[in-house]
Design a protein around this motif. Structure first.
Motif, PDB file in Angstrom:
ATOM      1  N   PRO A   1       0.836  -1.206   0.000  1.00 48.58           N
ATOM      2  CA  PRO A   1       0.000   0.000   0.000  1.00 48.58           C
ATOM      3  C   PRO A   1       0.867   1.249   0.000  1.00 48.58           C
ATOM      4  O   PRO A   1       1.913   1.305   0.652  1.00 48.58           O
ATOM      5  CB  PRO A   1      -0.810  -0.129   1.295  1.00 48.58           C
ATOM      6  CG  PRO A   1      -0.715  -1.573   1.676  1.00 48.58           C
ATOM      7  CD  PRO A   1       0.611  -2.045   1.193  1.00 48.58           C
ATOM      8  N   LEU A   2       0.418   2.273  -0.731  1.00 48.84           N
ATOM      9  CA  LEU A   2       1.129   3.541  -0.832  1.00 48.84           C
ATOM     10  C   LEU A   2       0.180   4.688  -0.497  1.00 48.84           C
ATOM     11  O   LEU A   2      -1.047   4.514  -0.509  1.00 48.84           O
ATOM     12  CB  LEU A   2       1.691   3.724  -2.242  1.00 48.84           C
ATOM     13  CG  LEU A   2       2.744   2.717  -2.710  1.00 48.84           C
ATOM     14  CD1 LEU A   2       3.110   2.980  -4.167  1.00 48.84           C
ATOM     15  CD2 LEU A   2       3.974   2.753  -1.827  1.00 48.84           C
ATOM     16  N   PRO A   3       0.714   5.866  -0.210  1.00 52.06           N
ATOM     17  CA  PRO A   3      -0.156   7.021   0.046  1.00 52.06           C
ATOM     18  C   PRO A   3      -1.019   7.327  -1.180  1.00 52.06           C
ATOM     19  O   PRO A   3      -0.628   7.049  -2.320  1.00 52.06           O
ATOM     20  CB  PRO A   3       0.834   8.168   0.323  1.00 52.06           C
ATOM     21  CG  PRO A   3       2.111   7.499   0.676  1.00 52.06           C
ATOM     22  CD  PRO A   3       2.141   6.203  -0.063  1.00 52.06           C
ATOM     23  N   ASN A   4      -2.177   7.904  -0.937  1.00 52.41           N
ATOM     24  CA  ASN A   4      -3.087   8.275  -2.021  1.00 52.41           C
ATOM     25  C   ASN A   4      -2.492   9.470  -2.773  1.00 52.41           C
ATOM     26  O   ASN A   4      -2.421  10.579  -2.258  1.00 52.41           O
ATOM     27  CB  ASN A   4      -4.448   8.635  -1.437  1.00 52.41           C
ATOM     28  CG  ASN A   4      -5.520   8.846  -2.489  1.00 52.41           C
ATOM     29  OD1 ASN A   4      -6.575   9.394  -2.193  1.00 52.41           O
ATOM     30  ND2 ASN A   4      -5.291   8.431  -3.716  1.00 52.41           N
ATOM     31  N   ILE A   5      -2.049   9.236  -3.998  1.00 52.44           N
ATOM     32  CA  ILE A   5      -1.432  10.269  -4.825  1.00 52.44           C
ATOM     33  C   ILE A   5      -2.165  10.319  -6.152  1.00 52.44           C
ATOM     34  O   ILE A   5      -2.493   9.279  -6.735  1.00 52.44           O
ATOM     35  CB  ILE A   5       0.068   9.982  -5.044  1.00 52.44           C
ATOM     36  CG1 ILE A   5       0.820  10.065  -3.712  1.00 52.44           C
ATOM     37  CG2 ILE A   5       0.667  10.953  -6.060  1.00 52.44           C
ATOM     38  CD1 ILE A   5       2.286   9.698  -3.812  1.00 52.44           C
ATOM     39  N   VAL A   6      -2.448  11.526  -6.635  1.00 52.57           N
ATOM     40  CA  VAL A   6      -3.145  11.709  -7.907  1.00 52.57           C
ATOM     41  C   VAL A   6      -2.294  12.588  -8.813  1.00 52.57           C
ATOM     42  O   VAL A   6      -1.772  13.622  -8.380  1.00 52.57           O
ATOM     43  CB  VAL A   6      -4.532  12.355  -7.697  1.00 52.57           C
ATOM     44  CG1 VAL A   6      -5.132  12.802  -9.030  1.00 52.57           C
ATOM     45  CG2 VAL A   6      -5.476  11.379  -7.013  1.00 52.57           C
ATOM     46  N   LEU A   7      -2.134  12.150 -10.057  1.00 50.89           N
ATOM     47  CA  LEU A   7      -1.503  12.957 -11.094  1.00 50.89           C
ATOM     48  C   LEU A   7      -2.590  13.358 -12.088  1.00 50.89           C
ATOM     49  O   LEU A   7      -3.109  12.514 -12.827  1.00 50.89           O
ATOM     50  CB  LEU A   7      -0.402  12.174 -11.817  1.00 50.89           C
ATOM     51  CG  LEU A   7       0.704  11.530 -10.982  1.00 50.89           C
ATOM     52  CD1 LEU A   7       1.722  10.867 -11.895  1.00 50.89           C
ATOM     53  CD2 LEU A   7       1.368  12.535 -10.082  1.00 50.89           C
ATOM     54  N   ASP A   8      -2.960  14.621 -12.068  1.00 51.40           N
ATOM     55  CA  ASP A   8      -3.971  15.141 -12.988  1.00 51.40           C
ATOM     56  C   ASP A   8      -3.252  15.588 -14.260  1.00 51.40           C
ATOM     57  O   ASP A   8      -2.557  16.606 -14.271  1.00 51.40           O
ATOM     58  CB  ASP A   8      -4.709  16.311 -12.338  1.00 51.40           C
ATOM     59  CG  ASP A   8      -5.833  16.853 -13.201  1.00 51.40           C
ATOM     60  OD1 ASP A   8      -6.044  16.320 -14.305  1.00 51.40           O
ATOM     61  OD2 ASP A   8      -6.488  17.824 -12.784  1.00 51.40           O
ATOM     62  N   ALA A   9      -3.399  14.813 -15.329  1.00 53.50           N
ATOM     63  CA  ALA A   9      -2.718  15.132 -16.589  1.00 53.50           C
ATOM     64  C   ALA A   9      -3.293  16.411 -17.183  1.00 53.50           C
ATOM     65  O   ALA A   9      -4.514  16.562 -17.318  1.00 53.50           O
ATOM     66  CB  ALA A   9      -2.868  13.976 -17.567  1.00 53.50           C
TER      67      ALA A   9
ATOM     68  N   PRO B   1       9.151  -0.589   9.505  1.00 51.95           N
ATOM     69  CA  PRO B   1       7.816  -0.940   9.983  1.00 51.95           C
ATOM     70  C   PRO B   1       7.118  -1.826   8.957  1.00 51.95           C
ATOM     71  O   PRO B   1       7.600  -1.975   7.834  1.00 51.95           O
ATOM     72  CB  PRO B   1       7.121   0.421  10.113  1.00 51.95           C
ATOM     73  CG  PRO B   1       7.840   1.303   9.165  1.00 51.95           C
ATOM     74  CD  PRO B   1       9.273   0.828   9.172  1.00 51.95           C
ATOM     75  N   PRO B   2       5.996  -2.395   9.299  1.00 44.90           N
ATOM     76  CA  PRO B   2       5.296  -3.271   8.351  1.00 44.90           C
ATOM     77  C   PRO B   2       4.753  -2.463   7.185  1.00 44.90           C
ATOM     78  O   PRO B   2       4.539  -1.253   7.298  1.00 44.90           O
ATOM     79  CB  PRO B   2       4.162  -3.858   9.200  1.00 44.90           C
ATOM     80  CG  PRO B   2       3.928  -2.836  10.266  1.00 44.90           C
ATOM     81  CD  PRO B   2       5.282  -2.272  10.579  1.00 44.90           C
ATOM     82  N   PRO B   3       4.518  -3.114   6.047  1.00 39.53           N
ATOM     83  CA  PRO B   3       3.906  -2.398   4.925  1.00 39.53           C
ATOM     84  C   PRO B   3       2.545  -1.834   5.333  1.00 39.53           C
ATOM     85  O   PRO B   3       1.785  -2.466   6.064  1.00 39.53           O
ATOM     86  CB  PRO B   3       3.764  -3.484   3.855  1.00 39.53           C
ATOM     87  CG  PRO B   3       4.758  -4.525   4.225  1.00 39.53           C
ATOM     88  CD  PRO B   3       4.834  -4.516   5.724  1.00 39.53           C
ATOM     89  N   GLY B   4       2.249  -0.667   4.839  1.00 41.11           N
ATOM     90  CA  GLY B   4       0.970  -0.038   5.146  1.00 41.11           C
ATOM     91  C   GLY B   4       1.097   1.470   5.097  1.00 41.11           C
ATOM     92  O   GLY B   4       2.175   2.019   4.893  1.00 41.11           O
ATOM     93  N   VAL B   5      -0.023   2.133   5.276  1.00 42.70           N
ATOM     94  CA  VAL B   5      -0.083   3.590   5.253  1.00 42.70           C
ATOM     95  C   VAL B   5      -0.861   4.052   6.475  1.00 42.70           C
ATOM     96  O   VAL B   5      -1.914   3.490   6.795  1.00 42.70           O
ATOM     97  CB  VAL B   5      -0.775   4.104   3.966  1.00 42.70           C
ATOM     98  CG1 VAL B   5      -0.765   5.626   3.923  1.00 42.70           C
ATOM     99  CG2 VAL B   5      -0.096   3.537   2.723  1.00 42.70           C
ATOM    100  N   ALA B   6      -0.341   5.048   7.164  1.00 42.06           N
ATOM    101  CA  ALA B   6      -1.050   5.614   8.305  1.00 42.06           C
ATOM    102  C   ALA B   6      -2.376   6.226   7.838  1.00 42.06           C
ATOM    103  O   ALA B   6      -2.504   6.620   6.671  1.00 42.06           O
ATOM    104  CB  ALA B   6      -0.183   6.667   8.989  1.00 42.06           C
ATOM    105  N   PRO B   7      -3.371   6.312   8.710  1.00 46.93           N
ATOM    106  CA  PRO B   7      -4.700   6.794   8.293  1.00 46.93           C
ATOM    107  C   PRO B   7      -4.676   8.133   7.564  1.00 46.93           C
ATOM    108  O   PRO B   7      -5.428   8.330   6.611  1.00 46.93           O
ATOM    109  CB  PRO B   7      -5.461   6.890   9.624  1.00 46.93           C
ATOM    110  CG  PRO B   7      -4.812   5.868  10.492  1.00 46.93           C
ATOM    111  CD  PRO B   7      -3.358   5.879  10.127  1.00 46.93           C
ATOM    112  N   GLN B   8      -3.816   9.056   7.981  1.00 43.60           N
ATOM    113  CA  GLN B   8      -3.816  10.384   7.367  1.00 43.60           C
ATOM    114  C   GLN B   8      -3.289  10.387   5.936  1.00 43.60           C
ATOM    115  O   GLN B   8      -3.466  11.375   5.212  1.00 43.60           O
ATOM    116  CB  GLN B   8      -3.004  11.364   8.217  1.00 43.60           C
ATOM    117  CG  GLN B   8      -1.531  10.998   8.387  1.00 43.60           C
ATOM    118  CD  GLN B   8      -1.264  10.173   9.631  1.00 43.60           C
ATOM    119  OE1 GLN B   8      -2.105   9.364  10.027  1.00 43.60           O
ATOM    120  NE2 GLN B   8      -0.112  10.381  10.247  1.00 43.60           N
ATOM    121  N   GLY B   9      -2.654   9.294   5.524  1.00 43.80           N
ATOM    122  CA  GLY B   9      -2.127   9.242   4.167  1.00 43.80           C
ATOM    123  C   GLY B   9      -2.918   8.372   3.224  1.00 43.80           C
ATOM    124  O   GLY B   9      -2.576   8.277   2.040  1.00 43.80           O
TER     125      GLY B   9
END
Length: 367
Positions: A183-191, A331-339
């Motif tokens: 899992p990765l942080p929520n990232i958006v690339l708006d072309a 740390p284990p794979p994952g994303v903190a709630p804020q990300g």
């Protein structure tokens, strides 16, 4: 799926098909438990039925009127012939539409087989976390092609319907879904290359989450990442990865959410056009070679949940000053709630439209 650098086999998209094989494949699809009659077929049948219900009384009324005026039998037969011809033409059009749809599904199935993938005609309400998959109603993906090597990739067309009062609008997208390792942080690339009057994305994001990257990346994409994850975004989008997106995906919107990467376009992705598949295969192949380094990313905010991990070890790309025991490096794979999700923002477009109309109305009253 073929390897990123290999040429794919596009012949099944355009080669002649055997009619018996098409019928057999259509029968096989109908035998599946989840198979349903397509919406286009249902609409066509309903249209013919409505036409028959409307035209037959009209035909009878016209014939009765001609007869009451002393018309000849041949004159009375003309409306009947015309209506029969119209209904026959409608029936032929529906039959041809169904036949073409069956041939398209068969070609995509053969194309999938030739390139190490599988074909699925339709999935209702697909359980994907991307921004387009939770909107509206009547959500469905169609003509899905799936590959599992070197990682899971799904190509599909998608639509959903939004109700606004008595009116409804159906939105159509094409998408590519790529499964990531972690899992990765929520990232958006708006072309920027596919925008019109503002962004074409179905969601807006708070401008405080915009992040400017080096080089000319900002000329092609607007990048959004959760507040506090700017350094993580810079770790993920290294110059070589930014170059891959610019060179191969500048006309596609991109979303990273959970352990998925989505490429969005407002045109069909699953199609019989070999050029479209060449573009998509090339884009995915160019990106796949860089995803392995993303698998090493860890969220330093989860250190508290893994007491054995050191703070310095949890920072992406930072080397340890000593050799830590195996299993205690990160740390284990994952994303903190804020990300996990970007914060959505409102759009000013409706307000601007209201203000413009109000100004025109006020000016017209003044004149």
């Amino acid at each position: 799926m073929t390897s990123p650098q290999a040429t794919f086999d596009a012949r099944p998209l355009t080669d002649p098909v055997d009619a018996a094989a098409v019928r057999a494949f259509a029968a096989e699809l109908r035998s599946r438990p989840s198979s349903r009659t397509s919406a286009s077929t249902v609409i066509g049948i309903v249209a013919v039925a409505i036409a028959a219900v409307v035209l037959i009384p009209v035909m009878v009324s016209v014939i009765v009127s001609i007869a009451s005026l002393g018309g000849s039998p041949s004159a009375m037969a003309i409306p009947l012939v015309l209506i029969v011809l119209l209904l026959a033409a409608a029936g032929v059009m529906i039959w041809m539409g169904v036949r073409n749809a069956q041939a398209t599904r068969y070609r995509l199935h053969r194309f999938a087989q030739a390139n190490g993938m599988s074909y699925e005609p339709k999935v209702a309400d697909p359980p994907l976390p991307g921004m387009i998959f939770s909107l509206g109603r009547s959500r469905q993906s169609t003509d899905l092609l799936r590959g599992t090597r070197p990682r899971f990739v799904e190509f599909g067309n998608y639509q959903y319907t939004v109700q606004s009062g008595k009116n409804s609008t159906t939105y159509r997208w094409g998408y590519v879904a790529v499964k990531l390792d972690v899992p990765l942080p929520n990232i958006v690339l708006d072309a920027k290359g596919n925008n019109g009057f503002g962004s074409n994305l179905p969601a807006s994001f708070q401008k405080e989450q915009r992040l400017s990257l080096e080089g000319d990346f900002d000329q092609h994409f607007t990048l959004y990442c959760p507040a506090g994850y700017e350094r993580d975004a810079l770790y993920l989008f290294t110059p070589d990865i930014m170059a891959r997106f610019i060179d191969n995906a500048a006309q596609l919107d991109v979303e990273i959410v959970d352990d998925w990467l989505f490429l969005y376009t407002q045109r069909k992705v699953s199609t019989l056009d070999p050029a479209t598949w060449a573009w998509l295969f090339g884009t995915v192949g160019a990106l796949l070679t860089k995803f392995d380094q993303w698998a090493r990313w860890r969220d330093e905010r989860l250190v508290a949940e893994n007491p054995g991990a050191t703070a310095s070890a949890a920072v992406p790309g930072r080397a340890l000053p000593f050799a830590a025991p195996a299993g205690l490096l990160t740390p284990p794979p994952g994303v903190a709630p804020q990300g996990r999700r970007l914060k959505r923002g409102g759009t000013w477009l409706p307000l601007i439209i209201v203000i413009v109309f109000a100004a025109f109305w006020f000016m017209s009253r003044m004149n």
